[in-house]
Design a protein around this motif. Structure first.
Motif, PDB file in Angstrom:
ATOM      1  N   TYR A 164      18.818   9.704  33.865  1.00  0.00           N
ATOM      2  CA  TYR A 164      17.716   9.073  34.605  1.00  0.00           C
ATOM      3  C   TYR A 164      16.496   8.779  33.733  1.00  0.00           C
TER       4      TYR A 164
ATOM      5  N   GLN B 181       8.463   3.896  43.546  1.00  0.00           N
ATOM      6  CA  GLN B 181       8.491   2.456  43.796  1.00  0.00           C
ATOM      7  C   GLN B 181       7.163   1.857  43.374  1.00  0.00           C
TER       8      GLN B 181
ATOM      9  N   LEU C 187      12.267   8.939  43.763  1.00  0.00           N
ATOM     10  CA  LEU C 187      12.414   7.599  43.215  1.00  0.00           C
ATOM     11  C   LEU C 187      11.099   6.877  43.455  1.00  0.00           C
TER      12      LEU C 187
ATOM     13  N   LYS D 204      21.281   5.961  43.771  1.00  0.00           N
ATOM     14  CA  LYS D 204      20.950   6.510  42.446  1.00  0.00           C
ATOM     15  C   LYS D 204      21.625   7.868  42.250  1.00  0.00           C
TER      16      LYS D 204
ATOM     17  N   VAL E  83      10.131  -2.564  42.825  1.00  0.00           N
ATOM     18  CA  VAL E  83      10.818  -2.157  41.604  1.00  0.00           C
ATOM     19  C   VAL E  83      11.018  -0.648  41.708  1.00  0.00           C
ATOM     20  N   ARG E  84      12.266  -0.237  41.685  1.00  0.00           N
ATOM     21  CA  ARG E  84      12.612   1.184  41.811  1.00  0.00           C
ATOM     22  C   ARG E  84      13.451   1.581  40.607  1.00  0.00           C
ATOM     23  N   ASP E  85      12.793   1.792  39.487  1.00  0.00           N
ATOM     24  CA  ASP E  85      13.528   2.085  38.265  1.00  0.00           C
ATOM     25  C   ASP E  85      13.119   3.403  37.603  1.00  0.00           C
ATOM     26  N   GLN E  86      12.274   4.174  38.246  1.00  0.00           N
ATOM     27  CA  GLN E  86      11.819   5.416  37.631  1.00  0.00           C
ATOM     28  C   GLN E  86      12.024   6.575  38.601  1.00  0.00           C
TER      29      GLN E  86
END
Length: 180
Positions: free
Chosen positions: A165, A39, A37, A137, A47-50
């Motif tokens: 994902y 950051q 993950l 996640k 932001v941890r979206d990828q």
């Protein structure tokens, strides 16, 4: 430990059936998934979206873990990063002597050459998965791809996970067979 929340409603409970592996099945008996993950942003508002994923036919082992770390370092180097704070649980394939030695040797090589990404592993306390930001996640991903009434092939499962994902499906990591 924080209270766990149920992920099904009482109106529509999900009943998972145990699937058995057939001896003639060409698919691997097990499929493991390594994930990271990423950051970005400031430490006080990350932001941890990828996520990035790599699959393994079989169990996760130390030699596969080092391949995954190499792949992650390559991804980070392309982004111009020089250090990676890696938050890990205490799984045996994370904390093995092989992996610890590989990380130490890798970091020494980066320091000597001035090229590459240093890895700074941070091991979480035992039995505390809620401290790892990737764990929620994983839980949501498992719930989203579960097939309660059938058996998915390894490829179908991997594709569903990657779609959930929003990451690319990469070739599976593997240990080359030893030639005698």
């Amino acid at each position: 430990m924080p209270p766990a929340h149920a992920w099904q409603t009482t109106d529509a409970p999900v009943h998972l059936r145990e699937q058995s592996w057939q001896k003639a099945d060409p698919d691997a008996k097990a499929l493991a998934c390594y994930g990271v993950l990423w950051q970005r942003g400031p430490a006080d508002a990350p932001v941890r979206d990828q996520m990035s994923l790599r699959f393994v036919d079989g169990r996760p082992v130390s030699d596969i873990t080092t391949q995954f770390l190499t792949w992650c370092c390559t991804q980070l180097e392309r982004q111009g990063k020089t250090a990676w704070l890696l938050i890990w649980d205490n799984a045996s394939w994370h904390d093995s002597k092989i992996v610890r030695t590989w990380i130490r040797d890798h970091n020494q090589q980066v320091k000597l050459t001035g090229k590459g990404v240093r890895i700074l592993p941070l091991f979480l306390p035992k039995q505390s998965p809620w401290l790892n930001p990737i764990e929620p996640k994983w839980v949501h991903g498992k719930r989203a791809v579960v097939e309660p009434n059938g058996l998915l092939t390894a490829k179908q499962l991997a594709e569903r996970i990657c779609a959930y994902y929003h990451c690319s499906y990469e070739a599976h990591l593997s240990i080359p067979e030893k030639v005698s």
